[in-house]
Design a protein around this motif. Sequence first.
Motif, PDB file in Angstrom:
ATOM      1  N   GLY A   1      54.125  29.651  26.202  1.00  0.00           N
ATOM      2  CA  GLY A   1      54.119  29.734  27.656  1.00  0.00           C
ATOM      3  C   GLY A   1      53.626  31.078  28.141  1.00  0.00           C
ATOM      4  O   GLY A   1      52.907  31.174  29.134  1.00  0.00           O
ATOM      5  N   SER A   2      53.993  32.146  27.424  1.00  0.00           N
ATOM      6  CA  SER A   2      53.555  33.471  27.831  1.00  0.00           C
ATOM      7  C   SER A   2      52.043  33.605  27.723  1.00  0.00           C
ATOM      8  O   SER A   2      51.383  34.156  28.600  1.00  0.00           O
ATOM      9  CB  SER A   2      54.249  34.528  26.984  1.00  0.00           C
ATOM     10  N   ASN A   3      51.481  33.098  26.595  1.00  0.00           N
ATOM     11  CA  ASN A   3      50.029  33.172  26.430  1.00  0.00           C
ATOM     12  C   ASN A   3      49.307  32.335  27.474  1.00  0.00           C
ATOM     13  O   ASN A   3      48.248  32.711  27.985  1.00  0.00           O
ATOM     14  CB  ASN A   3      49.648  32.710  25.024  1.00  0.00           C
ATOM     15  N   ARG A   4      49.867  31.153  27.783  1.00  0.00           N
ATOM     16  CA  ARG A   4      49.236  30.320  28.818  1.00  0.00           C
ATOM     17  C   ARG A   4      49.242  31.047  30.161  1.00  0.00           C
ATOM     18  O   ARG A   4      48.273  31.004  30.903  1.00  0.00           O
ATOM     19  CB  ARG A   4      49.981  28.992  28.929  1.00  0.00           C
ATOM     20  N   SER A   5      50.354  31.707  30.468  1.00  0.00           N
ATOM     21  CA  SER A   5      50.447  32.415  31.742  1.00  0.00           C
ATOM     22  C   SER A   5      49.435  33.547  31.812  1.00  0.00           C
ATOM     23  O   SER A   5      48.742  33.719  32.813  1.00  0.00           O
ATOM     24  CB  SER A   5      51.870  32.969  31.937  1.00  0.00           C
ATOM     25  N   ARG A   6      49.352  34.324  30.715  1.00  0.00           N
ATOM     26  CA  ARG A   6      48.394  35.425  30.724  1.00  0.00           C
ATOM     27  C   ARG A   6      46.976  34.909  30.814  1.00  0.00           C
ATOM     28  O   ARG A   6      46.136  35.485  31.509  1.00  0.00           O
ATOM     29  CB  ARG A   6      48.594  36.278  29.461  1.00  0.00           C
ATOM     30  N   GLY A   7      46.691  33.806  30.122  1.00  0.00           N
ATOM     31  CA  GLY A   7      45.349  33.238  30.207  1.00  0.00           C
ATOM     32  C   GLY A   7      45.031  32.736  31.599  1.00  0.00           C
ATOM     33  O   GLY A   7      43.917  32.919  32.099  1.00  0.00           O
ATOM     34  N   SER A   8      46.023  32.113  32.252  1.00  0.00           N
ATOM     35  CA  SER A   8      45.799  31.622  33.608  1.00  0.00           C
ATOM     36  C   SER A   8      45.585  32.771  34.574  1.00  0.00           C
ATOM     37  O   SER A   8      44.711  32.715  35.453  1.00  0.00           O
ATOM     38  CB  SER A   8      46.989  30.768  34.055  1.00  0.00           C
ATOM     39  N   LEU A   9      46.381  33.833  34.442  1.00  0.00           N
ATOM     40  CA  LEU A   9      46.214  34.987  35.322  1.00  0.00           C
ATOM     41  C   LEU A   9      44.852  35.641  35.120  1.00  0.00           C
ATOM     42  O   LEU A   9      44.205  36.062  36.087  1.00  0.00           O
ATOM     43  CB  LEU A   9      47.331  36.003  35.062  1.00  0.00           C
ATOM     44  N   GLU A  10      44.405  35.725  33.874  1.00  0.00           N
ATOM     45  CA  GLU A  10      43.094  36.308  33.610  1.00  0.00           C
ATOM     46  C   GLU A  10      41.988  35.445  34.205  1.00  0.00           C
ATOM     47  O   GLU A  10      41.012  35.953  34.777  1.00  0.00           O
ATOM     48  CB  GLU A  10      42.894  36.469  32.096  1.00  0.00           C
ATOM     49  N   THR A  11      42.132  34.120  34.088  1.00  0.00           N
ATOM     50  CA  THR A  11      41.147  33.215  34.700  1.00  0.00           C
ATOM     51  C   THR A  11      41.122  33.388  36.211  1.00  0.00           C
ATOM     52  O   THR A  11      40.054  33.405  36.834  1.00  0.00           O
ATOM     53  CB  THR A  11      41.490  31.757  34.345  1.00  0.00           C
ATOM     54  N   LEU A  12      42.301  33.531  36.817  1.00  0.00           N
ATOM     55  CA  LEU A  12      42.376  33.721  38.258  1.00  0.00           C
ATOM     56  C   LEU A  12      41.706  35.023  38.668  1.00  0.00           C
ATOM     57  O   LEU A  12      40.999  35.084  39.682  1.00  0.00           O
ATOM     58  CB  LEU A  12      43.839  33.706  38.693  1.00  0.00           C
ATOM     59  N   ARG A  13      41.917  36.079  37.899  1.00  0.00           N
ATOM     60  CA  ARG A  13      41.284  37.359  38.227  1.00  0.00           C
ATOM     61  C   ARG A  13      39.762  37.272  38.115  1.00  0.00           C
ATOM     62  O   ARG A  13      39.034  37.834  38.929  1.00  0.00           O
ATOM     63  CB  ARG A  13      41.835  38.455  37.311  1.00  0.00           C
ATOM     64  N   ARG A  14      39.281  36.602  37.078  1.00  0.00           N
ATOM     65  CA  ARG A  14      37.826  36.454  36.935  1.00  0.00           C
ATOM     66  C   ARG A  14      37.261  35.653  38.097  1.00  0.00           C
ATOM     67  O   ARG A  14      36.192  35.974  38.626  1.00  0.00           O
ATOM     68  CB  ARG A  14      37.494  35.783  35.597  1.00  0.00           C
ATOM     69  N   LEU A  15      37.976  34.605  38.498  1.00  0.00           N
ATOM     70  CA  LEU A  15      37.515  33.792  39.616  1.00  0.00           C
ATOM     71  C   LEU A  15      37.479  34.613  40.897  1.00  0.00           C
ATOM     72  O   LEU A  15      36.538  34.509  41.695  1.00  0.00           O
ATOM     73  CB  LEU A  15      38.441  32.580  39.786  1.00  0.00           C
ATOM     74  N   ALA A  16      38.507  35.455  41.090  1.00  0.00           N
ATOM     75  CA  ALA A  16      38.550  36.281  42.295  1.00  0.00           C
ATOM     76  C   ALA A  16      37.437  37.323  42.314  1.00  0.00           C
ATOM     77  O   ALA A  16      37.076  37.836  43.372  1.00  0.00           O
ATOM     78  CB  ALA A  16      39.906  36.973  42.400  1.00  0.00           C
ATOM     79  N   GLY A  17      36.899  37.659  41.136  1.00  0.00           N
ATOM     80  CA  GLY A  17      35.804  38.620  41.090  1.00  0.00           C
ATOM     81  C   GLY A  17      34.434  38.006  41.261  1.00  0.00           C
ATOM     82  O   GLY A  17      33.430  38.734  41.268  1.00  0.00           O
ATOM     83  N   ASP A  18      34.343  36.690  41.404  1.00  0.00           N
ATOM     84  CA  ASP A  18      33.053  36.028  41.582  1.00  0.00           C
ATOM     85  C   ASP A  18      32.467  36.408  42.936  1.00  0.00           C
ATOM     86  O   ASP A  18      33.078  36.174  43.979  1.00  0.00           O
ATOM     87  CB  ASP A  18      33.238  34.506  41.509  1.00  0.00           C
ATOM     88  N   PRO A  19      31.276  37.020  42.977  1.00  0.00           N
ATOM     89  CA  PRO A  19      30.701  37.471  44.252  1.00  0.00           C
ATOM     90  C   PRO A  19      30.509  36.337  45.259  1.00  0.00           C
ATOM     91  O   PRO A  19      30.647  36.554  46.468  1.00  0.00           O
ATOM     92  CB  PRO A  19      29.358  38.080  43.835  1.00  0.00           C
ATOM     93  N   SER A  20      30.187  35.132  44.785  1.00  0.00           N
ATOM     94  CA  SER A  20      29.965  34.024  45.713  1.00  0.00           C
ATOM     95  C   SER A  20      31.237  33.671  46.475  1.00  0.00           C
ATOM     96  O   SER A  20      31.178  33.105  47.569  1.00  0.00           O
ATOM     97  CB  SER A  20      29.436  32.797  44.960  1.00  0.00           C
ATOM     98  N   LEU A  21      32.403  33.981  45.905  1.00  0.00           N
ATOM     99  CA  LEU A  21      33.662  33.751  46.614  1.00  0.00           C
ATOM    100  C   LEU A  21      34.099  34.982  47.388  1.00  0.00           C
ATOM    101  O   LEU A  21      34.577  34.876  48.519  1.00  0.00           O
ATOM    102  CB  LEU A  21      34.759  33.359  45.616  1.00  0.00           C
ATOM    103  N   ARG A  22      33.941  36.138  46.800  1.00  0.00           N
ATOM    104  CA  ARG A  22      34.426  37.368  47.430  1.00  0.00           C
ATOM    105  C   ARG A  22      33.672  37.713  48.706  1.00  0.00           C
ATOM    106  O   ARG A  22      34.250  38.295  49.635  1.00  0.00           O
ATOM    107  CB  ARG A  22      34.304  38.544  46.455  1.00  0.00           C
ATOM    108  N   HIS A  23      32.381  37.365  48.765  1.00  0.00           N
ATOM    109  CA  HIS A  23      31.540  37.830  49.877  1.00  0.00           C
ATOM    110  C   HIS A  23      31.306  36.767  50.928  1.00  0.00           C
ATOM    111  O   HIS A  23      30.332  36.836  51.681  1.00  0.00           O
ATOM    112  CB  HIS A  23      30.209  38.343  49.332  1.00  0.00           C
ATOM    113  N   SER A  24      32.172  35.772  51.013  1.00  0.00           N
ATOM    114  CA  SER A  24      32.071  34.783  52.085  1.00  0.00           C
ATOM    115  C   SER A  24      33.459  34.534  52.652  1.00  0.00           C
ATOM    116  O   SER A  24      34.460  34.623  51.932  1.00  0.00           O
ATOM    117  CB  SER A  24      31.476  33.470  51.569  1.00  0.00           C
ATOM    118  N   ASP A  25      33.514  34.240  53.949  1.00  0.00           N
ATOM    119  CA  ASP A  25      34.810  34.003  54.591  1.00  0.00           C
ATOM    120  C   ASP A  25      35.514  32.795  53.968  1.00  0.00           C
ATOM    121  O   ASP A  25      36.719  32.834  53.693  1.00  0.00           O
ATOM    122  CB  ASP A  25      34.621  33.777  56.092  1.00  0.00           C
ATOM    123  N   SER A  26      34.751  31.713  53.744  1.00  0.00           N
ATOM    124  CA  SER A  26      35.368  30.515  53.177  1.00  0.00           C
ATOM    125  C   SER A  26      35.846  30.775  51.747  1.00  0.00           C
ATOM    126  O   SER A  26      36.897  30.273  51.332  1.00  0.00           O
ATOM    127  CB  SER A  26      34.373  29.354  53.198  1.00  0.00           C
TER     128      SER A  26
END
Length: 360
Positions: A260-285
Amino acid sequence: MDSNDRSLTLPANFTHQVRIEALLPADSPRLNGVDAEHVRRLADIYGSLPPVLVHRTTMRVVDGMHRVAAAASMGLSSVEVQYFDGADEEAFLRSVTANITHGLPLSVTDRKAAAERILRARPELSDRSVASSTGLDAKTVASIRPRSTADSPHANIRIGADGRVHPLDRTAERLRAAELMTKRPDLPLRAIVQETGLSLGTAHDVRRRLLRGEAPVPQGRRPATGPRPPAPNVPDPPLPLAPPPRAGTAEPSTTTTPSGSNRSRGSLETLRRLAGDPSLRHSDSGRQFLRWLHTHFVVDEAWRQQADAIPPHCTDTVAELALQCSHAWKRFADDLGRRRLTDSTPAPFPQTASGSRPAA
């Protein structure tokens, strides 16, 4: 009344006549002392001048040395006095404030020297507070501070012009907030604010930085001197005990199933990578979607910490809600999968009137 009798407690606005010889010279912010020409001008209008401000405990003039000199030039032996109560450094601060609001203006050199002295005595005062007392710009006070407080310990607070205490460095609080957000992603921001003492805006900033995969403390705000606070220690939560294998079944493998700990860390890392995607970061939507995703994001540690709060008679109801939410997420995933397949299917070539493809 005898000016040397200081045993009586007089109100701050009480005025009376005090002999000039009983007064001590002012600890004045004026580097050049008393201006003779200004004394002559005051002598002509002496009857309309306000009383001299005197430090009660020392009988030192706080504000009004030109008035005292004007009275002496007219042959007077006493002046009207109003008392000031406070420490010596407060008396000097009051003297500077009084001299920039009336009378002969202080020069810029006088005001800078006064600011340097105030900062040396009261390094905890903010730049804006000292600026309001000296008539300088806050940026000018900031440039004076390093040479005034070079030998003073750097306090982690500033006292503003409003008298309120403001912490100067929030590194430890930011790291604690980041630790809480990592361990408990579902914890409301207001609970984090209550736990750490941060403002709601700062807590928002920490969460946004974590979503972008950045450090919770901005580089420019980290303390330049002294040891840095240790990085937040996020212990792995205890893993739940696996149920014993049923009779006749093989024991499950522990090498292929992530904990469970590894799954959580993997999910958090995936979320951080997704949040760093310029196509998401640089648009209001895109930013709106990331905020929505973060508020609905759940890892194993989050629901495990909440499970004990559910009373036995509510477990079936909560379990049904959890299943409904999981079904909704499954439909969401299926819809995204269909969109991916649709977007990846090549568009057919347009047909000509005869049904053949156009020439290349």
